[in-house]
Design an enzyme around this catalytic site. Structure first.
Site: not given
Ligand code: UT7
Length: 307
Positions: A114, A236, A266
């Protein structure tokens, strides 16, 4: 060391097909509310019958038109991408062909995930000296929907397709530009692509908030400027909450950051040039702006430019 160049034209292209959050609700266990509140994304684009080099070509055509030059005045093409049409020829080479440039040009792709566009801008600007190369086309183009696993809710809600391009011209009469690009090894495979994007989102999030702050501070130091000297920051577009967190820590008002994640998600190496092209197209000029990115690798980078 500072760099002497000017952006003389910019352009963007996004494919027509839209994937909404409601569309994703039908594919994986997710909700519109979750996606908006956790990422800020409402929709993203998908290239259906277009390749990465097509997207790059359309963005470049607009950039060249806005620069008011002929394609064969370009003598260097650098494309940042992780989703090239094939291993070789490079996307840059394909764009050269599509633009009909048959004169001697150096064209190649780079992969810095990215952060690719900020890397590409530094590479191209360091190659411009008015003697060997004069005008460069620097592009970020991605077809991420091709490497997105639409059964994985952790990643499939985030990514989309698009391209942005700038034409830069060697110019020793303008205010200098500054870069702070770097990398550190991701020894734990936090973010990688084999067939599809695989990511430990939380860990990437923490890395991003930290490195964006550091990159902003370091590039300001190099330029001997403060945040008050910067008119706008073009970050980004990975997650709106990442930018809100950086804004809070560095005490920068959110309206000093340009954002379009809501519409495109993204787009990896395309996100910064796409947003930059929109910023310039909305009439901004004679401003000092700061680009900042991070990505897989891990890579990171920032630039201060005068537009
Ligand atoms: O370009 C560079 C590449 N990427 C990034 O910059 C990504 C950086 N990270 C992020 O943007 C965030 O970490 C995410 C958007 C990917 C995830 O958000 P988060 O607030 O960090 O969520 P999390 O991974 O801690 O997940 C929280 C909960 C989990 O469920 P449990 O374990 O608490 O029951 C996930 O399974 O949210 C769940 N979850 C979802 N729920 C509904 C993960 N994805 C989804 C979804 N819809 N799409």
């Amino acid at each position: 060391m500072n760099q002497m160049f000017k952006i003389i034209g910019s352009g963007k292209y996004v494919p027509k097909t839209i994937i909404t959050n409601e569309d994703l609700e039908k594919m994986v266990e997710t909700t519109n509310d979750w996606i908006i509140s956790r990422t800020g994304i409402k929709e993203r684009r998908k290239a259906v019958n277009e390749t990465c080099s097509d997207l790059a070509y359309y963005a470049s055509k607009e950039a060249i038109k806005n620069a008011n030059i002929q394609p064969d005045e370009i003598d260097l093409i650098v494309v940042a991408t992780i989703t090239g049409d094939q291993k070789t020829p490079s996307v840059a080479n394909m764009v050269q062909g599509k633009l009909g440039i048959t004169t001697s040009v150096m064209s190649f792709d780079i992969n810095a995930a990215c952060t690719g566009f900020v890397y590409g801008l530094e590479i191209a600007s360091r190659m411009l000296d008015g003697k060997r190369f004069k005008k460069a086309l620097v592009i970020g183009s991605e077809k991420l929907t091709e490497i997105t696993d639409y059964t994985d809710r952790n990643t499939c809600v985030l990514f989309g397709d698009g391209a942005g391009a700038v034409v830069i011209d060697y110019d020793d009469t303008v205010k200098p530009s500054y870069f702070y690009n770097g990398a550190k090894p991701d020894t734990n495979d936090t973010l990688l692509v084999k067939k599809y994007i695989e990511m430990e989102g939380k860990k990437v999030y923490v890395f991003a908030v930290d490195i964006i702050q550091k990159s902003i501070i370091e590039v300001l130091k190099q330029a001997n400027l403060t945040l008050n000297d910067i008119d706008n920051i073009i970050p980004h577009q990975a997650n709106e909450r990442i930018i809100q967190s950086v804004a809070k820590s560095l005490n920068i008002p959110m309206n000093k950051f340009s954002m379009n994640i809501e519409s495109y998600g993204n787009t990896s190496a395309a996100s910064i040039p796409l947003l930059l092209a929109e910023y310039i197209a909305s009439g901004h000029k004679n401003e000092t702006i700061l680009l900042v990115g991070f990505g897989g690798g891990f890579t990171y980078g920032a630039a201060i430019l005068y537009i």
